[in-house]
Every structure is written in C-alpha cells, then in structure tokens.
Scaffold this active site. Sequence first.
Site, PDB file in Angstrom:
ATOM      1  N   HIS A  18      -5.014  -7.151  -9.544  1.00  0.00           N
ATOM      2  CA  HIS A  18      -6.279  -7.744  -9.082  1.00  0.00           C
ATOM      3  C   HIS A  18      -7.176  -8.104 -10.273  1.00  0.00           C
ATOM      4  O   HIS A  18      -7.789  -9.174 -10.305  1.00  0.00           O
ATOM      5  CB  HIS A  18      -7.057  -6.747  -8.201  1.00  0.00           C
ATOM      6  CG  HIS A  18      -6.404  -6.408  -6.885  1.00  0.00           C
ATOM      7  ND1 HIS A  18      -6.250  -5.116  -6.447  1.00  0.00           N
ATOM      8  CD2 HIS A  18      -5.882  -7.203  -5.909  1.00  0.00           C
ATOM      9  CE1 HIS A  18      -5.669  -5.120  -5.242  1.00  0.00           C
ATOM     10  NE2 HIS A  18      -5.425  -6.376  -4.906  1.00  0.00           N
ATOM     11  N   LYS A  42      -8.279  -1.060  10.136  1.00  0.00           N
ATOM     12  CA  LYS A  42      -7.425  -0.523   9.074  1.00  0.00           C
ATOM     13  C   LYS A  42      -7.891   0.878   8.706  1.00  0.00           C
ATOM     14  O   LYS A  42      -9.076   1.170   8.787  1.00  0.00           O
ATOM     15  CB  LYS A  42      -7.515  -1.417   7.836  1.00  0.00           C
ATOM     16  CG  LYS A  42      -6.563  -2.593   7.883  1.00  0.00           C
ATOM     17  CD  LYS A  42      -6.417  -3.215   6.491  1.00  0.00           C
ATOM     18  CE  LYS A  42      -5.423  -4.358   6.494  1.00  0.00           C
ATOM     19  NZ  LYS A  42      -5.353  -5.010   5.161  1.00  0.00           N
ATOM     20  N   ARG A  91       2.096 -13.009  -5.594  1.00  0.00           N
ATOM     21  CA  ARG A  91       3.098 -12.319  -6.417  1.00  0.00           C
ATOM     22  C   ARG A  91       4.456 -12.970  -6.178  1.00  0.00           C
ATOM     23  O   ARG A  91       4.752 -13.996  -6.747  1.00  0.00           O
ATOM     24  CB  ARG A  91       3.121 -10.816  -6.091  1.00  0.00           C
ATOM     25  CG  ARG A  91       1.934 -10.057  -6.654  1.00  0.00           C
ATOM     26  CD  ARG A  91       1.758  -8.739  -6.002  1.00  0.00           C
ATOM     27  NE  ARG A  91       1.612  -8.903  -4.564  1.00  0.00           N
ATOM     28  CZ  ARG A  91       1.335  -7.949  -3.690  1.00  0.00           C
ATOM     29  NH1 ARG A  91       1.209  -6.720  -4.109  1.00  0.00           N
ATOM     30  NH2 ARG A  91       1.196  -8.207  -2.415  1.00  0.00           N
ATOM     31  N   SER A 129      -1.360  -2.249  -3.939  1.00  0.00           N
ATOM     32  CA  SER A 129      -2.166  -1.051  -3.665  1.00  0.00           C
ATOM     33  C   SER A 129      -1.358  -0.053  -2.834  1.00  0.00           C
ATOM     34  O   SER A 129      -1.407   1.157  -3.085  1.00  0.00           O
ATOM     35  CB  SER A 129      -3.438  -1.421  -2.905  1.00  0.00           C
ATOM     36  OG  SER A 129      -4.232  -2.285  -3.678  1.00  0.00           O
TER      37      SER A 129
HETATM   38  O1  PNS Z   1      -5.920  -7.432   0.358  1.00  0.00           O
HETATM   39  P1  PNS Z   1      -5.516  -8.000   1.688  1.00  0.00           P
HETATM   40  O2  PNS Z   1      -5.503  -6.887   2.720  1.00  0.00           O
HETATM   41  O3  PNS Z   1      -4.216  -8.737   1.600  1.00  0.00           O
HETATM   42  O4  PNS Z   1      -6.651  -9.068   2.127  1.00  0.00           O
HETATM   43  C1  PNS Z   1      -6.590  -9.758   3.349  1.00  0.00           C
HETATM   44  C2  PNS Z   1      -7.889 -10.558   3.613  1.00  0.00           C
HETATM   45  C3  PNS Z   1      -9.097  -9.644   3.532  1.00  0.00           C
HETATM   46  C4  PNS Z   1      -8.028 -11.634   2.597  1.00  0.00           C
HETATM   47  C5  PNS Z   1      -7.761 -11.201   5.020  1.00  0.00           C
HETATM   48  O5  PNS Z   1      -7.370 -10.221   5.937  1.00  0.00           O
HETATM   49  C6  PNS Z   1      -9.057 -11.846   5.508  1.00  0.00           C
HETATM   50  O6  PNS Z   1      -9.496 -12.837   4.970  1.00  0.00           O
HETATM   51  N1  PNS Z   1      -9.680 -11.230   6.533  1.00  0.00           N
HETATM   52  C7  PNS Z   1     -10.929 -11.692   7.088  1.00  0.00           C
HETATM   53  C8  PNS Z   1     -10.760 -12.207   8.502  1.00  0.00           C
HETATM   54  C9  PNS Z   1     -10.479 -13.688   8.476  1.00  0.00           C
HETATM   55  O7  PNS Z   1     -11.253 -14.482   8.006  1.00  0.00           O
HETATM   56  N2  PNS Z   1      -9.299 -14.077   8.989  1.00  0.00           N
HETATM   57  C10 PNS Z   1      -8.943 -15.482   9.036  1.00  0.00           C
HETATM   58  C11 PNS Z   1      -7.862 -15.824   8.041  1.00  0.00           C
HETATM   59  S1  PNS Z   1      -6.324 -15.287   8.721  1.00  0.00           S
END
Ligand code: PNS
Length: 166
Positions: A18, A42, A91, A129
């Site tokens: 990150h 979560k 990745r 993570s």
């Molecule tokens: O680190 P992560 O868990 O892969 O991050 C995921 C994240 C936070 C980027 C994604 O879950 C997100 O953007 N969530 C917010 C809800 C949203 O806007 N969803 C629409 C896109 S699918």
Amino acid sequence: MTRIAIYPGSFDPITNGHVDVVERGLKIFDKVIVSILTNKNKKPLFSVDERLDIIRESLKGFDRVEVDAFEGLIIDYAVKKNAAAILRGMRAMSDFENEFQMAMFNRRLNREIQTVFLMTGMRWIFTSSSGIKELASFGGDIHDLVPPFAEQKLKEKFHDVYTTNR
Ligand code: PNS
C-alpha cells in the site's frame, strides 16, 4: 487545479505494498487521500481508529497525503472530496476481475471520476493484509512486509503467540 486521488481500502493493516502505491500515486497526483472504508459487515482485526493511527504513523514522511475514513459509496465520497480519480493497486491477474468490476460500477455511477491502477512493485506482488494477518497469527516473520508501526501493532494483537512461540 489540485489533482486529487482517493486511495480507498480496508487497510487492515496498511502494508508495504500500500505504501508503495501511495508513493507512486504522489508522482501523478497533487494529493492522495488514503481512506478506510468503514464496512459494518466486515470483521476487521483493527478498529477504524487503530487503522487510522497505523496509516498516519506509516505515512508521516509524506506530505500531500490525507488520511481519512468513509462509509457508503466510494464514488459519493470521491465527489465530496473533489477527487479526479480513484487509485487502486493491482498485484496479480487474480486481482483483475474484482477490480475491473468495481471500476465498471463506479464508472457507471459517475463518468467524471477515473479509476487509475498502479501495478504493485514486484517486491510486494504477494503481499496482502489477510496473508500478513495469518502469518502474524502464527508468530511468523512479518518484518519486511509492513511498516514498523504496523508490525508493532500486529505483534501486540498476537502478543501471546509471539512471546511463547518465538
Ligand atoms: O482493500 P479492499 O477491501 O480491497 O477495498 C475495497 C474497497 C473499499 C475499495 C471497495 O469495497 C469499495 O469501494 N467499497 C465502497 C462501496 C462502493 O462504493 N462500492 C461500489 C464499487 S463495487
């Protein structure tokens, strides 16, 4: 005009992968807002406040970085923050499908905000993570994978295993 990117994620905890994305994002954008999604469904290892602390400490060497948390849709948050882009690290190919789908959803919701992917540096290609948390839960060596403060906090969470096994 200030070009702002939102770098959203769970950051449970922030990893060196990150940090690499933030560092490289700063070469493209004037400001990067690292923002934790507070998802009630979560079950994170670290609370939002703990994660904010770990990120702030790990990124304290960078100016032009803001650390924040959000709830709801990333695209609404990006609009609120005046962001031009959502920044994500990629990745391996295995990340692609999920990232592609999220980018498409977000583009459908707002075509003005671009999703920008940076390929994670080779060193961090297997860094996640969840993998790091699993390693830490068994007292494994996480030294090279996370910033020093994240390592310290992980070792505090898994204090028993680090003091008895090692
Ligand atoms: O680190 P992560 O868990 O892969 O991050 C995921 C994240 C936070 C980027 C994604 O879950 C997100 O953007 N969530 C917010 C809800 C949203 O806007 N969803 C629409 C896109 S699918």
